[in-house]
Design a protein around this motif. Sequence first.
Motif, PDB file in Angstrom:
ATOM      1  N   VAL A  94      -5.768 -12.785   8.920  1.00 13.43           N
ATOM      2  CA  VAL A  94      -6.043 -11.444   8.397  1.00 13.43           C
ATOM      3  C   VAL A  94      -4.733 -10.761   8.041  1.00 13.43           C
ATOM      4  O   VAL A  94      -3.782 -10.773   8.817  1.00 13.43           O
ATOM      5  CB  VAL A  94      -6.817 -10.587   9.427  1.00 13.43           C
ATOM      6  N   LYS A  95      -4.689 -10.182   6.857  1.00 10.21           N
ATOM      7  CA  LYS A  95      -3.570  -9.343   6.440  1.00 10.21           C
ATOM      8  C   LYS A  95      -4.068  -7.913   6.335  1.00 10.21           C
ATOM      9  O   LYS A  95      -5.188  -7.675   5.882  1.00 10.21           O
ATOM     10  CB  LYS A  95      -3.020  -9.794   5.081  1.00 10.21           C
ATOM     11  N   VAL A  96      -3.249  -6.974   6.743  1.00  5.98           N
ATOM     12  CA  VAL A  96      -3.598  -5.560   6.641  1.00  5.98           C
ATOM     13  C   VAL A  96      -2.505  -4.851   5.845  1.00  5.98           C
ATOM     14  O   VAL A  96      -1.333  -4.871   6.231  1.00  5.98           O
ATOM     15  CB  VAL A  96      -3.747  -4.901   8.024  1.00  5.98           C
ATOM     16  N   GLU A  97      -2.899  -4.278   4.730  1.00  6.07           N
ATOM     17  CA  GLU A  97      -1.962  -3.526   3.886  1.00  6.07           C
ATOM     18  C   GLU A  97      -2.240  -2.039   4.067  1.00  6.07           C
ATOM     19  O   GLU A  97      -3.373  -1.584   3.874  1.00  6.07           O
ATOM     20  CB  GLU A  97      -2.137  -3.912   2.418  1.00  6.07           C
ATOM     21  N   VAL A  98      -1.211  -1.288   4.447  1.00  5.65           N
ATOM     22  CA  VAL A  98      -1.369   0.138   4.719  1.00  5.65           C
ATOM     23  C   VAL A  98      -0.561   0.945   3.703  1.00  5.65           C
ATOM     24  O   VAL A  98       0.635   0.711   3.531  1.00  5.65           O
ATOM     25  CB  VAL A  98      -0.913   0.498   6.141  1.00  5.65           C
ATOM     26  N   SER A  99      -1.222   1.877   3.056  1.00  2.71           N
ATOM     27  CA  SER A  99      -0.553   2.826   2.162  1.00  2.71           C
ATOM     28  C   SER A  99      -0.599   4.198   2.822  1.00  2.71           C
ATOM     29  O   SER A  99      -1.676   4.678   3.190  1.00  2.71           O
ATOM     30  CB  SER A  99      -1.258   2.882   0.806  1.00  2.71           C
ATOM     31  N   VAL A 100       0.559   4.819   2.997  1.00  2.00           N
ATOM     32  CA  VAL A 100       0.657   6.100   3.679  1.00  2.00           C
ATOM     33  C   VAL A 100       1.019   7.180   2.666  1.00  2.00           C
ATOM     34  O   VAL A 100       1.975   7.029   1.897  1.00  2.00           O
ATOM     35  CB  VAL A 100       1.705   6.044   4.809  1.00  2.00           C
ATOM     36  N   TYR A 101       0.243   8.253   2.676  1.00  2.99           N
ATOM     37  CA  TYR A 101       0.484   9.372   1.767  1.00  2.99           C
ATOM     38  C   TYR A 101       0.578  10.669   2.568  1.00  2.99           C
ATOM     39  O   TYR A 101       0.020  10.781   3.660  1.00  2.99           O
ATOM     40  CB  TYR A 101      -0.654   9.508   0.742  1.00  2.99           C
ATOM     41  N   SER A 102       1.234  11.657   2.003  1.00  3.14           N
ATOM     42  CA  SER A 102       1.328  12.962   2.653  1.00  3.14           C
ATOM     43  C   SER A 102      -0.057  13.596   2.707  1.00  3.14           C
ATOM     44  O   SER A 102      -0.968  13.242   1.943  1.00  3.14           O
ATOM     45  CB  SER A 102       2.274  13.883   1.877  1.00  3.14           C
ATOM     46  N   TRP A 103      -0.197  14.567   3.617  1.00  3.20           N
ATOM     47  CA  TRP A 103      -1.470  15.278   3.716  1.00  3.20           C
ATOM     48  C   TRP A 103      -1.790  16.024   2.436  1.00  3.20           C
ATOM     49  O   TRP A 103      -2.962  16.333   2.164  1.00  3.20           O
ATOM     50  CB  TRP A 103      -1.451  16.244   4.900  1.00  3.20           C
TER      51      TRP A 103
END
Length: 443
Positions: free
Chosen positions: A83-92
Amino acid sequence: MCPYIERSDSRVGTLSVRRRTAGTIAVVSALGMTAVLGGCGSTGSSDVTLRLVAADYGDSAATSSKKYWDALVEDYESQHPDVKVEVSVYSWNDVDRKVKEMVDAGHAPDMAQIGAYADYAAADKLYPVSDLLSIRTQADFLSPLSDAGAWQHTQYGIPFAASTRVLFYNKTLFAKAGITPPTTWDELAADARALKDKGVKYPYALPLGPEEAQAETMQWLLSGGNGGSGYTDDIGTYTIDSEANVSTFDWLKDELVGKDLTGPVAPGKLNRATAFAAFADGQVGMLNGHPTLIQQAAKKGVKFGMVPMPGRTGKARASMGVTDWMMGFKQNGNADRIGDFLDFVYAQKNVLDFSRTYGLLPVTGSASNAMSASGAATDKALHPFLEQLPTSELYPVGKTSWAAVAAAVKQNIGQAVTPGGSPSGVLTRLQSTATAADSRSTS
């Protein structure tokens, strides 16, 4: 339909049913069932990539939530090589819009950690929580938070991070004024008068500006007594213009704002961030605050105390609670893998790591109990908020109309306490807005 498998769950002491994890799927596939499982979102092999969009709780690149997710994902992937998990983080400022754009374009992420879930639940975009999480994980959530994650009596929103509100007071200013923290509204007004007499710029900071007026409003409504119940009653009907709520804003207008005890900026123009900054600068005697104010004030050397929000005649009936949400989207069909990853996310260690990193409250009972029992200074600082959480009341986030109602409160509630304002008139108009929005959302 994806197959289910029974397993023993020590929490309930019986066999429970749950969608299985990616690791289990790989084992079952080795027994010749790969074709059967292909319809569960598998790519035809045991490998899958999960995509998560998450909000950033940090205030710089050094404190970005990306660092937290990178470490957690590395740990998870080391135990789940398929399993690969790709996380994209953005400001509120951007994250809710980004997820909406992805969903509208037909490219929903597997998971999103954002501010609201109800619209996606109503559009049948989300998995019910029971399709994702183990019974053990579900049972660990604090009940006020999991209850708030329900739309039409089914839970779709998974609590991720929480906070409550307490009354912060400046110990130095209180000592100079010879006063003690208030336990009733009358005492709060008397303390504010004593602070004003000593030249304090904001005796009580009342941020009813458009940034977060819905929060300050709800805390006052909950403390109003005489049946004050926040924005809704026990069955979820909007009661914004109730007699108790009108009485609360009459008191604010007459006893605080009208007596010049809330500072030089009109409450309707004072935003929460500005009020917090003024408290950290030593200019505020009292205000409602959440856990992030602890670090902000401490950095500036302000000596402060925290007590429960006073009520009309005693302690407020409840504190306002806030939670942000995790959710799993159905589009890609990865229920099993999503559930397994989220069970890992909500392990006690990971919940505590996130809460401690960002000064927020754990959403699970196991992590909350561990923090309550901890003698570490950073944990002890959060104890006053933790004490409020089990009985806190949240915004009516399970109503798809809430976003429109919150926006109307932000824009209009400050008018209720202006010199020529009418609390009854403002709350009646907000009630009409809420009733209309509720009708549209259910039609």
